[in-house]
Design an enzyme around this catalytic site. Structure first.
Site, mmCIF file in Angstrom:
data_model
loop_
_atom_site.group_PDB
_atom_site.id
_atom_site.type_symbol
_atom_site.label_atom_id
_atom_site.label_comp_id
_atom_site.label_asym_id
_atom_site.label_seq_id
_atom_site.Cartn_x
_atom_site.Cartn_y
_atom_site.Cartn_z
ATOM 1 N N LEU A 46 0.526 -1.152 -0.101
ATOM 2 C CA LEU A 46 -0.576 0.257 0.012
ATOM 3 C C LEU A 46 1.126 1.015 -0.691
ATOM 4 C CD1 LEU A 46 -2.660 -0.840 2.850
ATOM 5 C CD2 LEU A 46 -3.226 -0.580 0.718
ATOM 6 N N ASP A 47 0.180 2.502 -0.332
ATOM 7 C CA ASP A 47 1.385 3.773 -0.557
ATOM 8 C C ASP A 47 1.381 4.154 0.875
ATOM 9 O OD1 ASP A 47 1.422 3.472 -3.989
ATOM 10 O OD2 ASP A 47 -0.015 4.428 -4.038
ATOM 11 N N PRO A 48 2.387 4.596 0.806
ATOM 12 C CA PRO A 48 2.253 5.235 2.291
ATOM 13 C C PRO A 48 1.149 5.896 2.752
ATOM 14 C CG PRO A 48 4.592 5.741 1.235
ATOM 15 C CD PRO A 48 3.331 5.284 -0.007
ATOM 16 N N ALA A 50 -1.414 5.572 1.807
ATOM 17 C CA ALA A 50 -2.661 4.949 2.027
ATOM 18 C C ALA A 50 -3.391 3.942 2.781
ATOM 19 C CB ALA A 50 -2.430 3.703 1.192
ATOM 20 N N ARG A 181 -4.284 4.979 -8.563
ATOM 21 C CA ARG A 181 -3.920 6.514 -8.560
ATOM 22 C C ARG A 181 -4.418 6.225 -10.508
ATOM 23 N NH1 ARG A 181 1.272 7.510 -6.947
ATOM 24 N NH2 ARG A 181 1.520 4.937 -7.353
#
Length: 302
Positions: A46-48, A50, A181
């Protein structure tokens, strides 16, 4: 002689509700320390910024990570219309703006083009490798790359809410390798208004849901105590999408040594990928062939 890794031989899954501002790797490291586990990994970054479900595999469960990574997963996210950023989320710089705002009907119509087997170009700031280097590292140096489109299966993409003209809440169920995204960026371009992700939350992944999850605060509070062990899910949950076969006692002995072992099977065909157990304990994953499981991964749970 290689150094023996310190820690507990503990296997299974700890499902974490990742907070914003923390990398997936940092979550894994915290879980590994808190459980004093020898080995840990996660099933899908997961993106930071998120939030949501991060499935952390412990010990022998790391051998089942590919099956969770390949499984369907669901996300809830908010798209901000009228602005494009160089990161396709709020972390980047605004690179284009528009006064146009799509109607609900226009959004719903556009969503149809993003369902099924689609081609998706990952964001410039992503972990894909370009000539052996992560794209985000080159993007940080100001380089604009031509990133090839990649296939993505989207099972469902729905408009859930419209808080105001500038934003929309969407939910997506998709397969491996999806970039939310990119969906926001491409949807904004299709609608002629630009778009980027404001917030992103993973709701479930394969067999795991947020109902199974523990917070980072709980991990911290229960670190290095038996109470944290109570949250560990069985290894075999990572194999939910594969048929289970019952091994004979002789077959189990052979499978433990990495050899084909006899299994009792029904409703499987020659060459199917399956997993074998004895008395409910996972033994191996492999291919079923003529009454035997030919193992590709063996679990050392003794």
């Amino acid at each position: 002689m290689a150094r023996k890794r310190k820690g507990r031989d503990i296997s299974g899954w700890l499902i974490v509700d990742k907070p914003a501002g923390m990398t997936s790797t940092a979550v894994v490291n915290k879980v590994r320390w808190s459980l004093e586990a020898k080995k840990a990994g996660h099933a899908g970054t997961l993106d930071p910024e998120a939030t949501g479900l991060l499935a952390v595999a412990l010990g022998e469960a790391t051998k089942t990570v590919p099956y969770i990574t390949d499984a369907l997963k669901a996300y809830s996210f908010v798209v901000r219309w009228g602005q494009a950023t160089n990161t396709d989320d709020t972390e980047g710089e605004i690179i284009a703006e528009s006064d146009k705002r799509p109607s609900d009907d226009e959004i719903k119509e556009a969503l149809h083009g993003f369902v099924g087997d689609i081609q998706q170009v990952p964001p410039q700031f992503s972990a894909v490798k370009i000539d052996g280097e992560r794209a985000y590292k080159r993007a940080r140096d100001g380089e604009e790359m031509d990133i090839a489109a990649r296939p993505l299966y989207v099972d469902e993409l729905l408009l859930i809410d419209r808080p105001n003209a500038d934003t929309a809440v969407l939910e997506m169920t998709c397969g491996k390798g999806g970039y939310v995204r990119s969906i926001a960026r491409d949807l904004g371009n299709t609608l002629g208004c630009h778009g980027h992700v404001l917030t992103l939350r993973r709701l479930w992944s394969g067999p795991f849901t947020l109902d199974d999850a523990i917070t980072i605060e709980q991990v911290d509070a229960l670190a290095r105590t038996p109470d944290l062990d109570a949250f560990i899910k069985p290894l075999e949950l990572g194999l939910t999408d594969l048929p289970e076969l019952r091994a004979t006692h002789e077959g189990a002995t052979r499978l433990k040594n990495g050899n084909p072992g006899m299994v009792i099977a029904s409703n499987v065909e020659y060459g199917d990928e399956c997993w074998a157990s004895l008395d409910g304990k996972p033994l191996a994953v492999g291919r079923y062939k003529a009454g035997e499981l030919h193992p590709s991964r063996v679990f050392n749970l003794d």
